[in-house]
Each structure stands twice: as structure tokens, then as C-alpha cells.
Scaffold this active site. Sequence first.
Site, PDB file in Angstrom:
ATOM      1  N   LYS A   1       5.124  -3.788   8.032  1.00 43.61           N
ATOM      2  CA  LYS A   1       6.477  -3.039   7.408  1.00 43.61           C
ATOM      3  C   LYS A   1       7.526  -4.171   7.050  1.00 43.61           C
ATOM      4  O   LYS A   1       8.002  -4.629   8.167  1.00 43.61           O
ATOM      5  CB  LYS A   1       6.684  -1.753   8.238  1.00 43.61           C
ATOM      6  CG  LYS A   1       7.939  -1.001   7.492  1.00 43.61           C
ATOM      7  CD  LYS A   1       8.304   0.196   8.281  1.00 43.61           C
ATOM      8  CE  LYS A   1       9.199   1.052   7.708  1.00 43.61           C
ATOM      9  NZ  LYS A   1       9.744   2.161   8.802  1.00 43.61           N
TER      10      LYS A   1
ATOM     11  N   VAL B   1       0.884  -1.266  -0.138  1.00 42.83           N
ATOM     12  CA  VAL B   1       0.061   0.016   0.026  1.00 42.83           C
ATOM     13  C   VAL B   1       1.036   1.383   0.024  1.00 42.83           C
ATOM     14  O   VAL B   1       0.392   2.341  -0.468  1.00 42.83           O
ATOM     15  CB  VAL B   1      -0.928   0.175   1.164  1.00 42.83           C
ATOM     16  CG1 VAL B   1      -1.878  -1.058   1.204  1.00 42.83           C
ATOM     17  CG2 VAL B   1      -0.260  -0.125   2.667  1.00 42.83           C
TER      18      VAL B   1
ATOM     19  N   ALA C   1       8.630   3.097   0.286  1.00 43.94           N
ATOM     20  CA  ALA C   1       9.504   3.965   0.350  1.00 43.94           C
ATOM     21  C   ALA C   1      11.055   3.549   0.203  1.00 43.94           C
ATOM     22  O   ALA C   1      11.205   2.502  -0.343  1.00 43.94           O
ATOM     23  CB  ALA C   1       9.589   4.743   1.704  1.00 43.94           C
ATOM     24  N   SER C   2      12.091   4.475   0.685  1.00 49.53           N
ATOM     25  CA  SER C   2      13.606   3.922   0.255  1.00 49.53           C
ATOM     26  C   SER C   2      13.985   2.871   0.905  1.00 49.53           C
ATOM     27  O   SER C   2      14.695   2.164   0.540  1.00 49.53           O
ATOM     28  CB  SER C   2      14.395   5.294   0.551  1.00 49.53           C
ATOM     29  OG  SER C   2      14.332   5.607   2.043  1.00 49.53           O
ATOM     30  N   ILE C   3      13.435   2.342   2.054  1.00 47.98           N
ATOM     31  CA  ILE C   3      14.109   1.548   2.838  1.00 47.98           C
ATOM     32  C   ILE C   3      13.089   0.368   3.132  1.00 47.98           C
ATOM     33  O   ILE C   3      13.501  -0.856   3.068  1.00 47.98           O
ATOM     34  CB  ILE C   3      14.378   2.076   4.445  1.00 47.98           C
ATOM     35  CG1 ILE C   3      15.567   2.956   4.200  1.00 47.98           C
ATOM     36  CG2 ILE C   3      14.603   1.059   5.459  1.00 47.98           C
ATOM     37  CD1 ILE C   3      15.879   3.601   5.463  1.00 47.98           C
ATOM     38  N   ALA C   4      11.886   0.504   3.300  1.00 48.82           N
ATOM     39  CA  ALA C   4      10.769  -0.414   3.412  1.00 48.82           C
ATOM     40  C   ALA C   4       9.522  -0.417   2.494  1.00 48.82           C
ATOM     41  O   ALA C   4       9.231   0.910   1.822  1.00 48.82           O
ATOM     42  CB  ALA C   4      10.600  -0.686   4.664  1.00 48.82           C
ATOM     43  N   GLN C   5       8.572  -1.276   2.461  1.00 47.68           N
ATOM     44  CA  GLN C   5       7.339  -1.017   1.937  1.00 47.68           C
ATOM     45  C   GLN C   5       6.243  -1.493   3.219  1.00 47.68           C
ATOM     46  O   GLN C   5       6.654  -2.323   4.063  1.00 47.68           O
ATOM     47  CB  GLN C   5       7.136  -1.658   0.879  1.00 47.68           C
ATOM     48  CG  GLN C   5       6.968  -3.205   0.698  1.00 47.68           C
ATOM     49  CD  GLN C   5       6.975  -3.923  -0.762  1.00 47.68           C
ATOM     50  OE1 GLN C   5       7.598  -3.304  -1.726  1.00 47.68           O
ATOM     51  NE2 GLN C   5       6.476  -4.882  -0.767  1.00 47.68           N
ATOM     52  N   VAL C   6       5.015  -1.038   2.763  1.00 53.16           N
ATOM     53  CA  VAL C   6       4.037  -1.628   4.103  1.00 53.16           C
ATOM     54  C   VAL C   6       2.876  -2.284   3.310  1.00 53.16           C
ATOM     55  O   VAL C   6       2.352  -1.835   2.048  1.00 53.16           O
ATOM     56  CB  VAL C   6       3.302  -0.283   4.561  1.00 53.16           C
ATOM     57  CG1 VAL C   6       2.380  -0.871   5.639  1.00 53.16           C
ATOM     58  CG2 VAL C   6       4.353   0.544   5.311  1.00 53.16           C
TER      59      VAL C   6
ATOM     60  N   ASP D   1      11.640  12.548  10.617  1.00 56.89           N
ATOM     61  CA  ASP D   1      11.483  12.578   9.389  1.00 56.89           C
ATOM     62  C   ASP D   1       9.908  12.864   8.922  1.00 56.89           C
ATOM     63  O   ASP D   1       9.039  12.040   8.371  1.00 56.89           O
ATOM     64  CB  ASP D   1      11.608  10.945   8.901  1.00 56.89           C
ATOM     65  CG  ASP D   1      11.864  11.043   7.458  1.00 56.89           C
ATOM     66  OD1 ASP D   1      12.384  11.903   6.818  1.00 56.89           O
ATOM     67  OD2 ASP D   1      12.008   9.613   7.053  1.00 56.89           O
TER      68      ASP D   1
END
Length: 508
Positions: free
Chosen positions: A155, A132, A135-140, A290
Site C-alpha cells: 500500500k 490492483v 482509493a481516496s488516500i492510497a493504492q495497492v 471503515d
Amino acid sequence: MRGPHNIWRLIRTGATFERTGAMRVALEAMEAPPRLRLVARIMGWPFKWLGYKGDPSLPPVTRAITALGPSYIKFGQIMSTRPDVVGAELANQLRMLQDRLPPFDQQVAKAVLAEEFGRPVDEIFTEFSEPVAAASIAQVHAARLAETGEKVAVKVLRPGIEKAFQRDIDAFHFAAEMIERLSPASRRLRPTDVIKHFEGIVTGELDLRLEAASASQFGANTERDEKFRVPLPVWSLSSRRVLVMDWAEGLPMGDPETLKAAGHDLTAIGTRVLQLFLSHALRDGYFHGDMHQGNLKVAENGDIIAFDFGIMGQIDEYTRHVYAEILMGFIQRDYRRVAEVHFEAGYVPKDQDVTQFALALRAVGEPIFGMNAKQISMARLLAYLFEVTERFGMATRTELILLQRTMVVVEGVARSLNPAINMWETAKPVVESYIRENVGPKAALRNLGRTARVLGRFGPQLPDMLTAALENATRPPEPAPEPQPVRGVHLAGAAGLVLLGIVLGVLL
């Protein structure tokens, strides 16, 4: 390793910006001087063919940044909140870096979950959606717990993200070290320490157990804050590479038109975002580091919901006092007091002139008052502030880097909702409240009580401690060791090393 091989990475950075057309767009958006644009093009053009191609469907700067990887994406996220610095058009293009990056495959995420928890995903969740947000480091992913039926957010770290960040950070370290060697004047900015600070933040962000702890602490600190919510972690299902949290529904803060259509007051939300950040930084000394639009949503009832607690800032009580006094001095336009606080805190060398420093600060602050955000060029203001710090020999304060950076980001978020917001007027009630509670007579009495408790705890040991100190003071000093030859790199040798690396990079 932070060796010359990192020159290759830096060359490819410039080459990628040149190949994608991002170099010209970025320099124009930031209103770089014509001479700088010409030098950048001349330096980048010979290496253009070495750059990454990127996704041709993306705008030039976004295309270059996504091709270069997560560290560059982080920088792009910051710039996406500053239309006054990079221009509205470029800021809008960069906004996709906040949470709309290409996701990795759902099956890969499930494999990570199975590996982390030692059992199939279907035993843990009855539902598990496609990504859904990415981003740069992870996804959700959205999911539903098999045990309780509760909807949660899951995450998952991107595969290989640790190695990618380490590669970039090594290149940044190398660049910082070379800058310090080739330009001694740059050392006051402490580029090496700045990169170390960034590395520490990134290392923490890559361990989702630490993010779970941060969310829990932040939630406890802010549970009484009106119109603000923090989703809490599900501790039994959180690990180094996976974080499961409460689901929180809301509209993205990066879409003002949708918020307005839903009946939300954009001016009130912009004010609230800025005041919440200042309250967390001053009151708690613990703040979200952030706070861009991708990490903020607005609930149906108007509550602001914060997400993504991988980067959190922490400042001690003394620094909070200094920060509050500086802000209050600017709000009251008492530049003499602002200058004195800088000297008292050791931010400016004592051999500088406090009166001249106060005059320089007046030149920074006065253009802000009596104007709205549309009339102020933050890019020019930041450029002049940098000139002031250079002129008065101010060293970079690594403990304040995240605070300063987040302040810039949060102001950008507030301006995207209300372009006419006045930062100083908005900050005034929060800073005044902190000053009343923590810098006045009430605070002095509280500090005396704290000092008495400490003395009471260590009182029985004071005679022995004093005796030991006196014995050490009267003991003859030990002979100093023989000086050892210092191995170093001469300036000319370092410059030659850079040139050799560039030649090797082109020939490879």
C-alpha cells in the site's frame, strides 16, 4: 490557515455540484423538499462557472466528488453504503469511490518505495504489479518478496495527499466556526469538535505505521473469531508512506451476484458482518471504523477478510456498558430504560423530562419492529431521530461519532447482501452475551476485585494524599486576576465577512 480565504473553497464546492449536475441529482435522490431544491439551485447557479469540470465520463455526483478531492470522497464512500438514504441508483454510482478511483502511475509508486527504503524496488520485490485497487488516500499493488518468495500487498500513499487533506480540513474548520457564530442553536451539535475529531482520524490514516500497528492489534483481538481474518503487516517493510501486508485472496463483498454464483450464503454473510462489528465494539472496545464493501472480501471457504485499518475506533469500558444497555433497551422495546440510561450517562440535560423522552424514543423505535428493511425508510427515521435530539437538547458526543457512523455503514453493507435483514434481531445475541458477561453479578465481582487491586497499590500513599487534600482545602484562595477585555466577532460582523468573501471569490 482557517481564515476567510476558505470561503473560496466552499463556494467552489457548491459550484462544482452545480456545474456537474450533481446538485439536482443528489437533492432528488435524498428526497429533499422542493423549497430546499429551489434555494440550492438559486444559490448555486451564479457561481456555476467557478466549479471544477471533473471527468465527464462519470455519473454527476461521482464526477463532482472525485473532482473535489479526498475529503469529499470519504463522505461519498459512506453514502455508497446507504441505498435506503440516497437511493439504489446513486449508491451504486458512488460505490466506485470505495476502491476503483483512478490510480497514479506505477513508476511514481516505485519512486516512493525507493525513497522510503533507500534501495531500488527490484532488490526488495521480484514482482511488482500495476495497481490492483485505488482509493481516496492510497493504492495497492501485488508484489512478491525477493527474500522469501511470499506474495504480499503493498500500500502506497497518494502523492500530495497530506496537503490536499489539510486544505479541505481547514475549510471545514472555517465552515464549522462560522456556523457556530451565525447560528448559536447549532452549538449543541458541536460542529467544531466534530471536525477536530475528523481531523484526528485523518491524521492517523495518513501515517501507515499507525495502520500497521492497528492491523496488528486488531488481528490479535480477533484471532479466535470464527470465519474472520485480518492480514498482518510485514514490519520490516512498513514506513510512514508504505505498508506491506500479507496477501489475502477473496471475492469483493460489493458484488453480491458474484458471491451468490460462487455458492456463498449472502444472508449468513450479512448477519456475520453486523454481528462481528458489534462484537468487536462491545467485547474489545476496538473496531474497524471503515467497514464499507471496498474494505471487505469473502474467501473461498466463506471467511470474511477485512482490509484497510487506517480508521479504527476505540471506546472505553463505561461507554460500552451504556451503548449495550441502550441497544438492549431498544431490542426489548423498553424505551423507559433507554431514556433513563441516556439521563444517567449525561447524554440528555437533567432539566428534560424522562417520560417525554421515552415517548419520543418509542416513536423512533416502534416502526422498526415487525417490519423488514424494505418497509423502513431509514432516511425518514434518521431525520426524526435528529428532531428528537434537537428537541431534548442532546449535545453531539464526539467519542461516539465514529461508532455511530460505522454502525450506519455496516448496516448498509448487511442490507446490500440481505435487504430483509432485521438489525435488532441480528444484534440481539451479541448484545445479550455482552450484558451477561459485563453488566450482571459476574461483572460486579470482577470490578470489586479490580478496585481492591488498585486500593492495594495506592494504600500506603492514602494518608499522605488525604493530608495534602485537607491542606489545600483549608488554604485561603489566591486573589483572582484582573479581567482582560475579550476580543470577539459580532454576529453582524461575521455575516458581513461571509458576504465580503463571496464577493471577493466571484471577482477573483
